[in-house]
Design a protein around this motif. Structure first.
Motif, PDB file in Angstrom:
ATOM      1  N   LYS A  97      -7.859  -8.532  14.370  1.00 53.44           N
ATOM      2  CA  LYS A  97      -6.992  -9.665  14.703  1.00 53.44           C
ATOM      3  C   LYS A  97      -7.940 -10.522  15.748  1.00 53.44           C
ATOM      4  O   LYS A  97      -7.699 -11.770  16.027  1.00 53.44           O
ATOM      5  CB  LYS A  97      -5.764  -9.642  15.368  1.00 53.44           C
ATOM      6  CG  LYS A  97      -4.836  -8.729  14.449  1.00 53.44           C
ATOM      7  CD  LYS A  97      -4.588  -9.632  13.022  1.00 53.44           C
ATOM      8  CE  LYS A  97      -3.838  -8.965  12.104  1.00 53.44           C
ATOM      9  NZ  LYS A  97      -3.589  -9.392  11.028  1.00 53.44           N
ATOM     10  N   GLY A  98      -8.993  -9.959  16.460  1.00 48.23           N
ATOM     11  CA  GLY A  98      -9.841 -10.818  17.257  1.00 48.23           C
ATOM     12  C   GLY A  98      -9.199 -10.861  18.802  1.00 48.23           C
ATOM     13  O   GLY A  98      -8.031 -10.381  19.007  1.00 48.23           O
ATOM     14  N   SER A  99     -10.059 -11.593  19.429  1.00 51.91           N
ATOM     15  CA  SER A  99      -9.631 -11.803  20.971  1.00 51.91           C
ATOM     16  C   SER A  99      -9.334 -13.212  21.237  1.00 51.91           C
ATOM     17  O   SER A  99      -9.481 -13.653  22.480  1.00 51.91           O
ATOM     18  CB  SER A  99     -10.777 -11.365  21.790  1.00 51.91           C
ATOM     19  OG  SER A  99     -11.094  -9.700  21.583  1.00 51.91           O
ATOM     20  N   ASP A 100      -9.125 -13.985  20.222  1.00 53.80           N
ATOM     21  CA  ASP A 100      -8.738 -15.503  20.394  1.00 53.80           C
ATOM     22  C   ASP A 100      -7.260 -15.588  20.603  1.00 53.80           C
ATOM     23  O   ASP A 100      -6.511 -14.237  20.714  1.00 53.80           O
ATOM     24  CB  ASP A 100      -9.078 -16.543  19.459  1.00 53.80           C
ATOM     25  CG  ASP A 100      -8.576 -15.895  18.161  1.00 53.80           C
ATOM     26  OD1 ASP A 100      -7.733 -14.840  18.122  1.00 53.80           O
ATOM     27  OD2 ASP A 100      -8.901 -16.599  17.175  1.00 53.80           O
ATOM     28  N   ARG A 106      -1.059 -11.433  18.040  1.00 57.31           N
ATOM     29  CA  ARG A 106      -0.524 -10.663  17.089  1.00 57.31           C
ATOM     30  C   ARG A 106      -0.651  -9.203  17.838  1.00 57.31           C
ATOM     31  O   ARG A 106       0.172  -8.351  17.531  1.00 57.31           O
ATOM     32  CB  ARG A 106      -1.635 -10.525  16.024  1.00 57.31           C
ATOM     33  CG  ARG A 106      -1.571 -11.940  15.183  1.00 57.31           C
ATOM     34  CD  ARG A 106      -0.155 -12.003  14.539  1.00 57.31           C
ATOM     35  NE  ARG A 106      -0.062 -10.976  13.504  1.00 57.31           N
ATOM     36  CZ  ARG A 106      -0.496 -10.944  12.390  1.00 57.31           C
ATOM     37  NH1 ARG A 106      -1.290 -12.116  11.771  1.00 57.31           N
ATOM     38  NH2 ARG A 106      -0.209 -10.146  11.432  1.00 57.31           N
ATOM     39  N   ARG A 107      -1.915  -8.907  18.775  1.00 55.63           N
ATOM     40  CA  ARG A 107      -1.970  -7.583  19.074  1.00 55.63           C
ATOM     41  C   ARG A 107      -0.825  -7.374  19.920  1.00 55.63           C
ATOM     42  O   ARG A 107      -0.299  -5.880  20.202  1.00 55.63           O
ATOM     43  CB  ARG A 107      -3.323  -7.477  19.803  1.00 55.63           C
ATOM     44  CG  ARG A 107      -4.404  -7.330  18.772  1.00 55.63           C
ATOM     45  CD  ARG A 107      -5.778  -7.558  19.345  1.00 55.63           C
ATOM     46  NE  ARG A 107      -6.238  -6.684  20.173  1.00 55.63           N
ATOM     47  CZ  ARG A 107      -7.403  -6.787  20.862  1.00 55.63           C
ATOM     48  NH1 ARG A 107      -8.343  -7.637  20.772  1.00 55.63           N
ATOM     49  NH2 ARG A 107      -7.875  -5.550  21.454  1.00 55.63           N
ATOM     50  N   LEU A 108      -0.331  -8.145  21.134  1.00 58.48           N
ATOM     51  CA  LEU A 108       0.601  -8.062  21.630  1.00 58.48           C
ATOM     52  C   LEU A 108       1.992  -7.923  20.898  1.00 58.48           C
ATOM     53  O   LEU A 108       2.807  -7.012  21.384  1.00 58.48           O
ATOM     54  CB  LEU A 108       1.069  -9.199  22.488  1.00 58.48           C
ATOM     55  CG  LEU A 108      -0.170  -9.638  23.743  1.00 58.48           C
ATOM     56  CD1 LEU A 108       0.081 -10.962  24.552  1.00 58.48           C
ATOM     57  CD2 LEU A 108      -0.049  -8.473  24.986  1.00 58.48           C
ATOM     58  N   ARG A 109       2.186  -8.100  19.796  1.00 60.95           N
ATOM     59  CA  ARG A 109       3.184  -7.965  18.942  1.00 60.95           C
ATOM     60  C   ARG A 109       3.243  -6.546  18.640  1.00 60.95           C
ATOM     61  O   ARG A 109       4.183  -5.989  18.675  1.00 60.95           O
ATOM     62  CB  ARG A 109       3.202  -8.849  17.840  1.00 60.95           C
ATOM     63  CG  ARG A 109       4.491  -8.916  17.161  1.00 60.95           C
ATOM     64  CD  ARG A 109       4.395  -9.575  15.673  1.00 60.95           C
ATOM     65  NE  ARG A 109       3.694  -8.698  14.805  1.00 60.95           N
ATOM     66  CZ  ARG A 109       3.336  -9.130  13.484  1.00 60.95           C
ATOM     67  NH1 ARG A 109       3.597 -10.258  13.140  1.00 60.95           N
ATOM     68  NH2 ARG A 109       2.839  -8.119  12.696  1.00 60.95           N
ATOM     69  N   TYR A 110       2.142  -6.053  18.381  1.00 63.84           N
ATOM     70  CA  TYR A 110       1.970  -4.537  17.927  1.00 63.84           C
ATOM     71  C   TYR A 110       2.394  -3.737  19.223  1.00 63.84           C
ATOM     72  O   TYR A 110       3.175  -2.589  18.827  1.00 63.84           O
ATOM     73  CB  TYR A 110       0.440  -4.293  17.609  1.00 63.84           C
ATOM     74  CG  TYR A 110      -0.065  -4.798  16.297  1.00 63.84           C
ATOM     75  CD1 TYR A 110       0.616  -5.099  15.206  1.00 63.84           C
ATOM     76  CD2 TYR A 110      -1.515  -5.249  16.096  1.00 63.84           C
ATOM     77  CE1 TYR A 110       0.372  -5.807  14.155  1.00 63.84           C
ATOM     78  CE2 TYR A 110      -2.033  -5.760  15.060  1.00 63.84           C
ATOM     79  CZ  TYR A 110      -1.147  -5.986  14.008  1.00 63.84           C
ATOM     80  OH  TYR A 110      -1.498  -6.567  13.008  1.00 63.84           O
ATOM     81  N   ALA A 111       1.940  -4.302  20.489  1.00 61.82           N
ATOM     82  CA  ALA A 111       2.178  -3.293  21.610  1.00 61.82           C
ATOM     83  C   ALA A 111       3.857  -3.397  21.705  1.00 61.82           C
ATOM     84  O   ALA A 111       4.273  -2.472  22.380  1.00 61.82           O
ATOM     85  CB  ALA A 111       1.482  -3.926  22.750  1.00 61.82           C
TER      86      ALA A 111
END
Length: 276
Positions: A97-100, A106-111
């Motif tokens: 998903k990248g770091s932008d 999106r990664r916070l949504r996974y967390a």
């Protein structure tokens, strides 16, 4: 049938793949039961009510089965596996998903998903050990009450409400547009199973989106009235549907959609490529 993605993921460690597939299976069990209990509540089958669709009610249904404590223990482990896998996705960015800003969101949504299902696993484990004292509390109502106590608390709850409504709209769009198909390599799926996957995913995500919309609406009412008791979860959303015009049929349709979502989780558990 052409492959929906040209990206071939590198194989993850076996334990990560096992965690992911076991976790997706446990999630499928939970959603299938939520849908089944909601359907039974809609048509008053077996004396079920929308109250039985709370987290504790779903877990108690598993516990009441033959060898229920064993089954509930396996469910707890499966949900914990799912939570750990979501944290791995968030931290290692296994989905590229990248770091932008969009990728971080999106990664916070996974967390966040990991935290939610980790809490679900904790509740299941407590019930296996004979301690269900926290099962009747509504986590959203508790969180809403804490937010309302903060400065600008109504605004904070309102922001959460709008975010939940937006997530619900996106879930409906995600299902209607069939974007979910990219989660599974259809080249590995037989034609009959692929048709089931497409239909189950579409109905499942759209039903899930409707439930999130209603939960967002309840949160918005809590913000506007500054009353935490207005907030609620699945069971309160189902009660709203049941009390509307043609409520039993509407709730029954949404319940069937959630059962299909559970089926889609089973298909993901079997066919989804797990990335490292």
């Amino acid at each position: 049938m052409t492959d929906l993605t040209s990206y071939v993921p590198s194989p993850p460690p076996q334990w990560v793949e096992n965690f992911a597939r076991f976790g997706l299976t446990a999630k499928g069990v939970v959603y299938s039961l939520i849908g089944l209990l909601a359907f039974m509540a809609a048509f008053e089958i077996g004396g079920q009510s929308t109250d039985d669709t709370k987290r504790s009610g779903v877990l108690r249904t598993i516990q009441d089965l033959p060898a229920g404590d064993v089954l509930l223990g396996l469910t707890a482990v499966g949900l914990l596996c799912y939570a750990i896998w979501r944290f791995i996705q968030a931290i290692k960015d296994t989905e590229d998903k990248g770091s932008d800003a969009k990728g971080i969101a999106r990664r916070l949504r996974y967390a966040f998903s990991g935290l939610v299902y980790g809490g679900f696993a904790f509740l299941a484990a407590r019930m296996v050990l004979g301690d269900s004292s926290g099962g009747g509390t509504d986590s959203r109502e508790t969180l809403t009450a804490k937010l309302l106590e903060q400065p600008f608390g109504q605004w904070l709850v309102g922001i959460v409400a709008v975010g939940t409504i937006a997530a619900g709209i996106y879930q409906i769009y995600y299902g209607f547009s069939e974007k979910y198909k990219k989660e599974v390599h259809t080249s590995r799926v037989q034609h009959e199973a692929e048709l089931l996957l497409i239909r189950a995913g579409k109905l499942g995500y759209m039903a899930r989106g409707i439930v999130w919309l209603l939960i967002g609406y309840l949160l918005l009412q809590a913000a506007l009235k500054s009353r935490a008791s207005e907030a609620g979860g699945n069971s309160d959303a189902f009660a709203l549907l049941e009390n509307s015009s043609y409520g039993s049929f509407i709730l029954g349709a949404v319940a069937l959609g959630l059962i299909f979502y559970g089926v889609f989780m089973f298909l993901r558990a079997k066919y989804q490529p797990i990335r490292s």
